[in-house]
Design an enzyme around this catalytic site. Structure first.
Site, short mmCIF file in Angstrom:
data_model
loop_
_atom_site.label_atom_id
_atom_site.label_comp_id
_atom_site.label_asym_id
_atom_site.label_seq_id
_atom_site.Cartn_x
_atom_site.Cartn_y
_atom_site.Cartn_z
CG HIS A 121 46.50 39.87 45.50
ND1 HIS A 121 47.23 40.53 44.83
CD2 HIS A 121 45.39 39.77 44.96
CE1 HIS A 121 46.76 40.75 43.49
NE2 HIS A 121 45.53 40.28 43.60
ZN LIG Z 1 43.72 38.76 39.56
#
Ligand SMILES: [Zn+2]
Length: 347
Positions: A121
């Site tokens: 992320h």
């Molecule tokens: Zn995840």
């Protein structure tokens, strides 16, 4: 790598790494070659992150005062990615492992595993979603030193947004992510029409409650076609195991065997590959799923039972789930619609 720890209340538990290594060592009976990676340097991390992010991580790592506005701007919040003392130093081994794993593949290894990696992320300019720096991206830039085209495959519950965005203007890096739809889950991105600036981002979002049969059929229908079209010289496979039905963070219903089917499919293509970890928040699942992925991605058999030497209170008895998912095909129609759109793009 254990030092990458947001505290006892945080769902990301470093002990999952130790337990995975313990299970693998028990299965492989001392045959596991475990390499202590070097630390990454700031300039290496700077290949995929802005200097401002590196500087703010270093400052918070030393306990310097950082304004709430800056914390927010760079992706740090108290419940999600809370800064901690020593955070910079804690990031260097998993980032170094990402680079070293790719260097091993560049030097001819068929497989290298970065067990503490998969922090997909983190974006170029900010940390996000438990991910301070993006090791997947570091593996990719290192593989690009040798291979013309590199493909990133992400089987985590969540969209691999950071990797997609870091490379979305690079036609030589293709990202493919299968995940629960951003309509119902963090990070809220990764829709089927999202192609990236270079047209090399592919996303297969699934409806919440989709079952493992739907998940594996969707993966099998589109991933080999994308690989066949793009013809990558090397692959980075992110093995987040939070799409499992027992994982507390999402709403997908995969059994181990469904998820493992994707790992086997990619293994069988016989393309050099860096395999990394990722999400996974049920401690009774992560060690067995990652061990199974490691074995399958190495072309080794996944045994039926967890070795007897593994403590019973870790909550694992078998590698695969003993109660298979019933054939329910939840989410199949939406999956097939999305796969049809991706196929027409490939045509
Ligand atoms: Zn995840």
């Amino acid at each position: 790598m254990r030092a990458y720890d947001f505290g006892p209340q945080h769902p990301l538990k470093p002990v999952r790494l130790e337990r995975t290594v313990a299970v693998l060592n028990a299965v492989l009976d001392g045959e596991l070659e475990c390499i202590s990676p070097r630390n990454a340097t700031a300039s290496e991390i700077g290949q995929v992150h802005d200097d401002e992010l590196i500087e703010i991580v270093q400052a918070m790592s030393q306990g310097e005062d950082v304004s709430p506005e800056d914390r927010f701007a760079f992706g740090f919040s108290s419940h999600d990615t809370p800064p901690f003392l020593g955070m910079w130093e804690a990031c260097l081994p998993y980032c170094g492992a990402a680079i070293e794993a790719a260097e091993r593949v560049n030097a001819g290894a068929k497989r290298a595993f970065n067990i503490a990696g998969g922090l997909h992320h983190a974006q170029r300019h900010k940390s996000s979603g438990f991910c301070v720096f993006n090791d997947c991206a570091l593996s990719i830039v290192t593989l690009k030193q040798k291979f013309e085209r590199v493909m990133y495959i992400d089987i985590d519950l969540h969209h691999g947004d950071g990797v997609e965005f870091i490379f979305d203007d690079d036609p030589d890096v293709l990202t493919f992510s299968i995940h629960e739809t951003g309509r119902t889950l963090y990070p809220g991105t990764g829709f089927v029409q999202d192609e990236g600036f270079a047209g090399t981002a592919f996303n297969l979002p699934l409806e919440p409650m989709s079952t493992g049969d739907t998940w594996l059929l969707g993966f099998s229908e589109i991933a080999p076609r994308i690989i066949d079209w793009f013809k990558p010289g090397a692959i980075v496979l992110q093995c987040g195991c939070d799409a499992h039905r027992s994982d507390p963070l999402g709403h997908l219903n995969c059994a181990v065997q469904d998820w493992l089917g994707a790992v086997k499919l990619v293994h069988d293509l016989d393309i050099p590959m860096v395999v990394c970890g990722g999400g996974g928040y049920d401690l009774a699942n992560v060690p067995r799923m990652w061990s199974a992925a490691f074995l399958a991605a190495s072309g080794l058999d996944v045994p039926e039972f967890i070795p007897e030497t593994i403590p019973k209170d870790w909550g694992m008895t078998t590698f695969r789930d003993t109660t298979p998912n019933p054939e329910e095909w939840v989410g199949r129609k939406e999956m097939e619609d999305a796969v049809a759109q991706l196929k027409s793009r490939l045509r």
